[in-house]
Write an enzyme that holds these catalytic residues in place. Structure first.
Site, PDB file in Angstrom:
ATOM      1  N   HIS A 315       0.776  -1.232   0.000  1.00 56.17           N
ATOM      2  CA  HIS A 315       0.000   0.000   0.000  1.00 56.17           C
ATOM      3  C   HIS A 315       0.817   1.299   0.000  1.00 56.17           C
ATOM      4  O   HIS A 315       0.256   2.378  -0.214  1.00 56.17           O
ATOM      5  CB  HIS A 315      -0.856  -0.018   1.272  1.00 56.17           C
ATOM      6  CG  HIS A 315      -2.284   0.318   1.076  1.00 56.17           C
ATOM      7  ND1 HIS A 315      -2.692   1.296   0.223  1.00 56.17           N
ATOM      8  CD2 HIS A 315      -3.406  -0.177   1.634  1.00 56.17           C
ATOM      9  CE1 HIS A 315      -4.003   1.384   0.279  1.00 56.17           C
ATOM     10  NE2 HIS A 315      -4.460   0.499   1.113  1.00 56.17           N
ATOM     11  N   GLN A 528     -14.852   2.164   0.524  1.00 59.21           N
ATOM     12  CA  GLN A 528     -15.632   1.887  -0.684  1.00 59.21           C
ATOM     13  C   GLN A 528     -14.696   2.015  -1.884  1.00 59.21           C
ATOM     14  O   GLN A 528     -14.008   3.033  -2.020  1.00 59.21           O
ATOM     15  CB  GLN A 528     -16.771   2.900  -0.862  1.00 59.21           C
ATOM     16  CG  GLN A 528     -17.655   2.511  -2.038  1.00 59.21           C
ATOM     17  CD  GLN A 528     -18.355   3.656  -2.767  1.00 59.21           C
ATOM     18  OE1 GLN A 528     -18.312   3.733  -3.986  1.00 59.21           O
ATOM     19  NE2 GLN A 528     -19.010   4.523  -2.031  1.00 59.21           N
TER      20      GLN A 528
HETATM   21  N1  COA Z   1     -29.552  11.769  -4.158  1.00 59.89           N
HETATM   22  C1  COA Z   1     -29.334  11.122  -5.322  1.00 59.89           C
HETATM   23  N2  COA Z   1     -28.114  10.730  -5.735  1.00 59.89           N
HETATM   24  C2  COA Z   1     -27.068  10.984  -4.933  1.00 59.89           C
HETATM   25  C3  COA Z   1     -27.216  11.639  -3.701  1.00 59.89           C
HETATM   26  C4  COA Z   1     -28.524  12.044  -3.318  1.00 59.89           C
HETATM   27  N3  COA Z   1     -28.756  12.676  -2.162  1.00 59.89           N
HETATM   28  N4  COA Z   1     -26.004  11.750  -3.116  1.00 59.89           N
HETATM   29  C5  COA Z   1     -25.124  11.190  -3.962  1.00 59.89           C
HETATM   30  N5  COA Z   1     -25.759  10.742  -5.057  1.00 59.89           N
HETATM   31  C6  COA Z   1     -25.170  10.104  -6.249  1.00 59.89           C
HETATM   32  C7  COA Z   1     -23.880  10.807  -6.641  1.00 59.89           C
HETATM   33  O1  COA Z   1     -24.149  11.917  -7.476  1.00 59.89           O
HETATM   34  C8  COA Z   1     -23.152   9.694  -7.371  1.00 59.89           C
HETATM   35  O2  COA Z   1     -23.712   9.584  -8.653  1.00 59.89           O
HETATM   36  P1  COA Z   1     -22.952   8.867  -9.877  1.00 59.89           P
HETATM   37  O3  COA Z   1     -23.044   7.392  -9.606  1.00 59.89           O
HETATM   38  O4  COA Z   1     -23.745   9.255 -11.040  1.00 59.89           O
HETATM   39  O5  COA Z   1     -21.555   9.403  -9.874  1.00 59.89           O
HETATM   40  C9  COA Z   1     -23.551   8.454  -6.590  1.00 59.89           C
HETATM   41  O6  COA Z   1     -24.778   8.777  -5.935  1.00 59.89           O
HETATM   42  C10 COA Z   1     -22.541   8.017  -5.551  1.00 59.89           C
HETATM   43  O7  COA Z   1     -22.328   9.037  -4.591  1.00 59.89           O
HETATM   44  P2  COA Z   1     -22.026   8.704  -3.062  1.00 59.89           P
HETATM   45  O8  COA Z   1     -22.515   7.347  -2.748  1.00 59.89           O
HETATM   46  O9  COA Z   1     -22.502   9.822  -2.213  1.00 59.89           O
HETATM   47  O10 COA Z   1     -20.481   8.614  -2.922  1.00 59.89           O
HETATM   48  P3  COA Z   1     -19.259   8.835  -3.863  1.00 59.89           P
HETATM   49  O11 COA Z   1     -19.341   8.021  -5.089  1.00 59.89           O
HETATM   50  O12 COA Z   1     -19.055  10.302  -3.987  1.00 59.89           O
HETATM   51  O13 COA Z   1     -18.105   8.195  -2.965  1.00 59.89           O
HETATM   52  C11 COA Z   1     -16.405   8.219  -1.307  1.00 59.89           C
HETATM   53  C12 COA Z   1     -17.842   8.597  -1.645  1.00 59.89           C
HETATM   54  C13 COA Z   1     -16.112   8.589   0.113  1.00 59.89           C
HETATM   55  C14 COA Z   1     -16.211   6.705  -1.430  1.00 59.89           C
HETATM   56  C15 COA Z   1     -15.464   8.950  -2.304  1.00 59.89           C
HETATM   57  O14 COA Z   1     -15.601  10.320  -2.103  1.00 59.89           O
HETATM   58  C16 COA Z   1     -14.006   8.634  -2.098  1.00 59.89           C
HETATM   59  O15 COA Z   1     -13.304   9.352  -1.390  1.00 59.89           O
HETATM   60  N6  COA Z   1     -13.486   7.565  -2.730  1.00 59.89           N
HETATM   61  C17 COA Z   1     -12.127   7.114  -2.596  1.00 59.89           C
HETATM   62  C18 COA Z   1     -12.023   6.139  -1.469  1.00 59.89           C
HETATM   63  C19 COA Z   1     -10.684   5.459  -1.429  1.00 59.89           C
HETATM   64  O16 COA Z   1      -9.665   6.047  -1.693  1.00 59.89           O
HETATM   65  N7  COA Z   1     -10.711   4.156  -1.094  1.00 59.89           N
HETATM   66  C20 COA Z   1      -9.575   3.308  -1.091  1.00 59.89           C
HETATM   67  C21 COA Z   1      -8.714   3.479   0.074  1.00 59.89           C
HETATM   68  S1  COA Z   1      -7.412   2.311   0.054  1.00 59.89           S
END
Ligand code: COA
Length: 598
Positions: A315, A528
């Site tokens: 990692h 996630q």
């Molecule tokens: N109503 C309807 N849709 C919504 C919503 C709401 N209130 N809130 C969010 N959504 C939608 C978003 O627009 C997005 O749409 P898309 O699929 O069209 O892109 C989808 O739902 C997913 O959003 P959400 O579940 O809120 O989360 P995210 O995809 O922004 O992910 C994290 C959140 C924290 C996982 C992300 O910001 C992150 O940091 N990822 C990296 C994690 C990482 O590094 N992991 C490995 C570590 S080793």
């Protein structure tokens, strides 16, 4: 992706006031009233001293570096801990099961995987990867160029990490292959510098298999040890000149390819996936494939028998999403490319067997390491499962963030099992910033705690439960936005502690408080990682009585892995998984979704 790095902003240092306020709110559900009053007092004192001085130091560091956090984080989170990298730090990806059944099929698939990696490498080297985006914002791409041709090197007190980029002198042209625990160096380019095609790669792998008919004691198992023991063993190995060059050959190689033997036999389809992911995480023990690894290498592609395959990630230089990207490229390439590709010209260099002379001391260390590795491997309780009643489309349909939804459901499952909340870590990306890695999204909050208590209380009405659930999900999404915009608190608190140590001030009172230790004792460590293919990712729990939970939401289903340690009587991965399933059902019923049981 050329030239985007410099256009990204630098990671900010949040204000003292904001971090301390958020800290008080986030730590509240984890403390008794008396503990909380004490923490409150320490926060007030910290604001007077030494807070302002430490804050100035961080601001100075931020003004003079590209990223005030990333070097510190690399050292504190990865290079310094003395626990083994296997299970405790490295991550694993299980690919969808492939349809080969015999050795020839296994080697043909392995050849394709190598060709796919070289294809991806050409895009990294040529800076032609499409820039990653999140929420409409461009992300830092530097992690992509650190996944190949790099390795961790053990040190007694602190490890090191080396990278041999294509732009450097004498760039690597070979991979490391392990078969029957034996280690080979395999040149993967022709005389014309074109990558070998899949037929050529297959021929080379066949030669390697012929050269290694039986398992032998191997240095691979030494990389499963705690870092200080491995560092001492490593010094013994490199005291011999031939072995030193062999170790350098492995460290310089583009990646490792593990051609595995039989894995532990499964007893059911979910069980098969759990064992498959465990094989990617730790190899299954010294009698199976744990010695057919080199866990210090950043990327090991693992090709097991009967279609079981995936990868293991060290990692230090990269997080889940860039790893998921290379995994997806490999799978897409393997699906698409049925023809061998363009043949590289000239005679192929014969594979070279490395580390053939091992002294009695090294063989003794190998025997000891097998015992330790088996102890660790046998302790891991890994469960892979798929929730298939709905996926991220359902939360979206009720205007909730899918990620917040899953995290609050997980809080409910934990509360249902243990009748208390616990500090919960979710990785939030800082890749909007130059050289950004991650900060912590605190999934256990005052709002999630209010909801979980209400949900388990029969006297609370359905309407109130719905309202509290939604409030908790919205709060989670708000916290996520705070983190990914560079205003998280975990790394800021860490920064103050490290700045104090650098200034010779010792550990601040705030950081030696019981509240602070409870805040950083993550019984739930979660992440996630969105993926397109049917793959599943996993990692070990970070505390002995905790869980590691990784999930990948798809439109109509969610893949989960849950891990814990069998030596802990309080944890049980299967039980947490089945409670989560029940909670996912219950929340949909609560919200009146399409599968609602009315
Ligand atoms: N109503 C309807 N849709 C919504 C919503 C709401 N209130 N809130 C969010 N959504 C939608 C978003 O627009 C997005 O749409 P898309 O699929 O069209 O892109 C989808 O739902 C997913 O959003 P959400 O579940 O809120 O989360 P995210 O995809 O922004 O992910 C994290 C959140 C924290 C996982 C992300 O910001 C992150 O940091 N990822 C990296 C994690 C990482 O590094 N992991 C490995 C570590 S080793």
């Amino acid at each position: 992706m050329r030239g985007i790095q410099e256009t990204l902003p630098r990671l900010p240092v949040p204000t003292i006031e904001q971090t301390l306020q958020t800290y008080l709110r986030a730590v509240r559900p984890l403390l008794s009233d008396a503990e909380y009053s004490h923490t409150l007092e320490l926060v007030q004192r910290f604001k007077q001293s030494p807070g302002p001085r430490l804050q100035l130091m961080l601001e100075g560091r931020a003004a003079n570096t590209v990223n005030w956090l990333s070097d510190w984080w690399r050292e504190v989170a990865y290079l310094k801990p003395r626990t083994p990298v296997v299970v405790y730090s490295n991550g694993a990806v299980l690919f969808p099961k492939q349809d080969y059944t015999d050795k020839e099929g296994q080697l043909r698939f392995a050849a394709k995987v190598v060709a796919a990696v070289l294809d991806y490498k050409a895009m990294i080297d040529g800076q032609t990867l499409t820039v990653d985006m999140m929420g409409g914002q461009r992300l830092c791409m530097s992690q992509h160029s650190q996944m190949l041709s790099g390795c961790r090197i053990p040190g007694v007190e602190l490890d090191n990490h080396v990278l041999h980029p294509t732009t450097g002198p004498n760039p690597p042209r070979h991979i490391t292959v392990l078969h029957n625990n034996q280690v080979f160096s395999l040149d993967v380019y022709g005389e014309d510098s074109r990558p070998l095609d899949t037929v050529q790669l297959y021929q080379q792998l066949e030669t390697i298999v012929e050269m290694s008919p039986k398992p032998v004691p191997s240095i691979g198992i030494l990389t499963t040890r705690d870092r200080a023991s491995w560092a001492r063993n490593y010094s013994t190995i490199i005291s011999d000149q031939a072995n030193r060059s062999a170790m350098e050959d492995i460290q310089r190689s583009i990646c490792v390819l593990c051609v595995d033997g039989e894995g532990q036999p499964p007893a059911g389809s979910d069980h098969a996936r759990s064992l498959g992911l465990a094989q990617m995480l730790h190899g299954g023990g010294s009698s199976w494939n744990s010695a057919n690894r080199f866990f210090d290498k950043i990327l090991q592609f693992i090709i097991g028998v009967k279609g079981v395959c995936g990868l293991n990630l060290e990692h230090t230089p990269a997080d889940g999403p860039p790893i998921a990207a290379i995994a997806q490229h490999v799978l897409a390439f393997c699906e698409k490319h049925q023809a061998p590709g363009l043949r590289a010209s000239g005679a192929m260099t014969a594979p070279r067997k490395l580390l053939t002379e091992l002294s009695g001391d090294i063989l003794r260390n190998i025997a000891e390491s097998k015992v330790e590795a088996d102890r660790l491997v046998n302790d891991v309780d890994m469960q892979v499962w798929v929730y298939d009643r709905y996926g991220r489309d359902f939360p979206k349909s009720v205007q909730l963030s899918p990620d917040g939804y899953v995290q609050v459901v997980l809080q409910l499952a934990y509360f249902r099992l243990y009748d208390e909340p616990c500090a919960t870590y979710e990785s939030g990306s800082l890749r909007r910033f130059q050289q950004g890695r991650t900060d912590t999204i605190r999934s256990c909050s005052v709002d999630s705690h209010n909801f979980t208590r209400a949900m388990e209380d029969r006297s609370v009405s359905r309407e109130v439960k719905v309202e509290l659930f939604k409030k908790a999900v919205v709060a989670h999404r708000k916290y996520t936005d705070q983190v990914i915009s560079g205003n998280g608190i975990d790394r800021h608190l860490l920064g103050w502690k490290l700045a104090a140590a650098e200034a010779g001030l010792g550990v601040p009172e705030l950081h030696s408080d019981v509240g602070y230790s409870k805040f950083f004792y993550f019984k739930l460590s979660t992440s996630q990682v969105p993926v397109l293919h049917d793959m599943v990712l996993g990692f070990g729990a970070v505390v002995p009585d905790g869980y590691g939970v990784c999930y990948s939401p798809h439109a109509s289903w969610i893949a989960f892995s849950v891990s814990s340690y069998l030596s802990c009587p309080q944890t049980d991965s299967k039980r947490l998984a089945s409670t989560m399933k029940q909670c996912l059902d219950d929340i949909q019923t609560l919200l009146g979704g399409p599968h609602a049981k009315v």
